[in-house]
Motif scaffolding. Structure first.
Motif, PDB file in Angstrom:
ATOM      1  N   PHE A 137     -13.562 -39.521  21.929  1.00 26.86           N
ATOM      2  CA  PHE A 137     -14.002 -39.699  23.314  1.00 26.86           C
ATOM      3  C   PHE A 137     -14.761 -38.461  23.770  1.00 26.86           C
ATOM      4  O   PHE A 137     -15.777 -38.559  24.455  1.00 26.86           O
ATOM      5  N   PHE A 138     -14.267 -37.349  23.381  1.00 22.96           N
ATOM      6  CA  PHE A 138     -14.907 -36.085  23.751  1.00 22.96           C
ATOM      7  C   PHE A 138     -16.311 -36.065  23.164  1.00 22.96           C
ATOM      8  O   PHE A 138     -17.281 -35.742  23.831  1.00 22.96           O
ATOM      9  N   ALA A 139     -16.402 -36.395  21.936  1.00 23.23           N
ATOM     10  CA  ALA A 139     -17.698 -36.404  21.259  1.00 23.23           C
ATOM     11  C   ALA A 139     -18.624 -37.373  21.973  1.00 23.23           C
ATOM     12  O   ALA A 139     -19.801 -37.093  22.168  1.00 23.23           O
ATOM     13  N   ASN A 140     -18.095 -38.470  22.365  1.00 26.88           N
ATOM     14  CA  ASN A 140     -18.912 -39.477  23.051  1.00 26.88           C
ATOM     15  C   ASN A 140     -19.591 -38.895  24.282  1.00 26.88           C
ATOM     16  O   ASN A 140     -20.713 -39.245  24.603  1.00 26.88           O
ATOM     17  N   ASP A 141     -18.900 -38.048  24.958  1.00 20.74           N
ATOM     18  CA  ASP A 141     -19.471 -37.449  26.167  1.00 20.74           C
ATOM     19  C   ASP A 141     -20.327 -36.218  25.868  1.00 20.74           C
ATOM     20  O   ASP A 141     -21.370 -36.012  26.442  1.00 20.74           O
ATOM     21  N   ARG A 180     -21.575 -35.290  22.899  1.00 18.65           N
ATOM     22  CA  ARG A 180     -22.588 -35.477  21.859  1.00 18.65           C
ATOM     23  C   ARG A 180     -23.990 -35.355  22.440  1.00 18.65           C
ATOM     24  O   ARG A 180     -24.808 -34.603  21.941  1.00 18.65           O
ATOM     25  N   GLU A 181     -24.299 -36.035  23.487  1.00 22.27           N
ATOM     26  CA  GLU A 181     -25.654 -35.942  24.038  1.00 22.27           C
ATOM     27  C   GLU A 181     -25.867 -34.586  24.687  1.00 22.27           C
ATOM     28  O   GLU A 181     -26.942 -34.013  24.600  1.00 22.27           O
ATOM     29  N   LYS A 182     -24.874 -34.110  25.324  1.00 25.32           N
ATOM     30  CA  LYS A 182     -25.008 -32.811  25.981  1.00 25.32           C
ATOM     31  C   LYS A 182     -25.243 -31.709  24.968  1.00 25.32           C
ATOM     32  O   LYS A 182     -26.115 -30.876  25.129  1.00 25.32           O
ATOM     33  N   VAL A 183     -24.482 -31.733  23.922  1.00 25.30           N
ATOM     34  CA  VAL A 183     -24.637 -30.717  22.882  1.00 25.30           C
ATOM     35  C   VAL A 183     -26.047 -30.777  22.318  1.00 25.30           C
ATOM     36  O   VAL A 183     -26.717 -29.777  22.149  1.00 25.30           O
ATOM     37  N   GLU A 240     -28.566 -31.829  23.761  1.00 22.70           N
ATOM     38  CA  GLU A 240     -29.524 -31.424  24.789  1.00 22.70           C
ATOM     39  C   GLU A 240     -29.621 -29.912  24.835  1.00 22.70           C
ATOM     40  O   GLU A 240     -30.679 -29.336  25.007  1.00 22.70           O
ATOM     41  N   ASP A 241     -28.505 -29.273  24.692  1.00 22.86           N
ATOM     42  CA  ASP A 241     -28.480 -27.813  24.706  1.00 22.86           C
ATOM     43  C   ASP A 241     -29.054 -27.250  23.419  1.00 22.86           C
ATOM     44  O   ASP A 241     -29.462 -26.120  23.341  1.00 22.86           O
ATOM     45  N   ASN A 242     -29.043 -28.080  22.386  1.00 21.49           N
ATOM     46  CA  ASN A 242     -29.558 -27.625  21.100  1.00 21.49           C
ATOM     47  C   ASN A 242     -30.628 -28.579  20.605  1.00 21.49           C
ATOM     48  O   ASN A 242     -30.397 -29.364  19.703  1.00 21.49           O
ATOM     49  N   PRO A 243     -31.797 -28.512  21.172  1.00 29.77           N
ATOM     50  CA  PRO A 243     -32.905 -29.381  20.768  1.00 29.77           C
ATOM     51  C   PRO A 243     -33.241 -29.187  19.300  1.00 29.77           C
ATOM     52  O   PRO A 243     -33.454 -28.091  18.853  1.00 29.77           O
ATOM     53  N   GLY A 244     -33.246 -30.270  18.575  1.00 28.30           N
ATOM     54  CA  GLY A 244     -33.597 -30.174  17.158  1.00 28.30           C
ATOM     55  C   GLY A 244     -32.396 -29.798  16.320  1.00 28.30           C
ATOM     56  O   GLY A 244     -32.516 -29.520  15.144  1.00 28.30           O
ATOM     57  N   ILE A 245     -31.238 -29.796  16.913  1.00 27.30           N
ATOM     58  CA  ILE A 245     -30.023 -29.438  16.164  1.00 27.30           C
ATOM     59  C   ILE A 245     -29.718 -30.526  15.142  1.00 27.30           C
ATOM     60  O   ILE A 245     -30.038 -31.678  15.346  1.00 27.30           O
ATOM     61  N   LYS A 246     -29.127 -30.149  14.065  1.00 22.17           N
ATOM     62  CA  LYS A 246     -28.804 -31.148  13.065  1.00 22.17           C
ATOM     63  C   LYS A 246     -27.342 -31.575  13.160  1.00 22.17           C
ATOM     64  O   LYS A 246     -26.557 -30.992  13.886  1.00 22.17           O
ATOM     65  N   PHE A 247     -27.061 -32.602  12.436  1.00 31.18           N
ATOM     66  CA  PHE A 247     -25.718 -33.179  12.495  1.00 31.18           C
ATOM     67  C   PHE A 247     -24.632 -32.132  12.257  1.00 31.18           C
ATOM     68  O   PHE A 247     -23.675 -32.043  13.004  1.00 31.18           O
ATOM     69  N   GLY A 248     -24.826 -31.316  11.255  1.00 31.02           N
ATOM     70  CA  GLY A 248     -23.816 -30.317  10.931  1.00 31.02           C
ATOM     71  C   GLY A 248     -23.570 -29.393  12.098  1.00 31.02           C
ATOM     72  O   GLY A 248     -22.444 -29.080  12.450  1.00 31.02           O
ATOM     73  N   GLU A 249     -24.643 -28.965  12.734  1.00 32.15           N
ATOM     74  CA  GLU A 249     -24.486 -28.042  13.844  1.00 32.15           C
ATOM     75  C   GLU A 249     -23.803 -28.712  15.022  1.00 32.15           C
ATOM     76  O   GLU A 249     -22.909 -28.163  15.626  1.00 32.15           O
ATOM     77  N   VAL A 250     -24.281 -29.866  15.340  1.00 39.41           N
ATOM     78  CA  VAL A 250     -23.670 -30.581  16.460  1.00 39.41           C
ATOM     79  C   VAL A 250     -22.178 -30.706  16.230  1.00 39.41           C
ATOM     80  O   VAL A 250     -21.368 -30.395  17.099  1.00 39.41           O
ATOM     81  N   GLY A 251     -21.828 -31.099  15.056  1.00 42.48           N
ATOM     82  CA  GLY A 251     -20.418 -31.276  14.728  1.00 42.48           C
ATOM     83  C   GLY A 251     -19.668 -29.983  14.962  1.00 42.48           C
ATOM     84  O   GLY A 251     -18.638 -29.952  15.615  1.00 42.48           O
ATOM     85  N   LYS A 252     -20.190 -28.895  14.449  1.00 42.58           N
ATOM     86  CA  LYS A 252     -19.514 -27.609  14.606  1.00 42.58           C
ATOM     87  C   LYS A 252     -19.499 -27.201  16.071  1.00 42.58           C
ATOM     88  O   LYS A 252     -18.479 -26.797  16.618  1.00 42.58           O
ATOM     89  N   LEU A 253     -20.626 -27.310  16.688  1.00 45.31           N
ATOM     90  CA  LEU A 253     -20.707 -26.966  18.113  1.00 45.31           C
ATOM     91  C   LEU A 253     -19.683 -27.780  18.880  1.00 45.31           C
ATOM     92  O   LEU A 253     -18.949 -27.263  19.703  1.00 45.31           O
TER      93      LEU A 253
END
Length: 108
Positions: free
Chosen positions: A41-45, A47-50, A52-65
DNA sequence: AATCTGATTGTTCTT
DNA sequence: AAGAACAATCAGATT
């Protein structure tokens, strides 16, 4: 307040290491899957914000972030997510029940 | 009863 | 289409 002591979760699985599990397992018919977890649920919310803060971020980074932020949240912040998780958990109870019911009927 | 284990959940990105 | 880092979970199986 619930004082669940019972089982003080000890180490982890028998895999020794950190805990890397791979998928590939299936379930029998009617698979009573469990509910989601707070992270879902947290990721659901976030995920887009992360992203947005990290334009061009990849899956691995988003996950870690996501993971970092998740823990960075205050218990209150996690509350809504845990709440959903708990809600979904109940949902699982239904699946489980339905599964048992069907399973009983499907005496094959 | 108490302890453990495994299976599962969903995101995003890559190939 | 499916897998993999990220985290939670927790209900059932096992002793």
């Amino acid at each position: 307040m619930p004082k669940e002591k019972s089982a003080p979760r000890k180490a982890k699985a028998t895999k020794a290491d950190g805990g890397k599990k791979k998928k590939g397992k299936h379930h029998y018919p009617n698979a009573p899957k469990r509910g989601l977890s707070a992270y879902m649920f947290f990721a659901n919310d976030q995920r887009e914000k992360v992203r947005e803060d990290n334009p061009g971020i990849k899956f691995g980074e988003v996950g870690k972030l996501l993971g970092e932020k998740w823990k960075a949240l205050s218990e209150k912040q996690r509350a809504p997510y845990e709440a959903k998780a708990a809600n979904d958990k109940k949902r699982y109870e239904d699946e489980k029940a339905a599964y048992a019911a069907v399973s009983a009927l499907e005496t094959d």
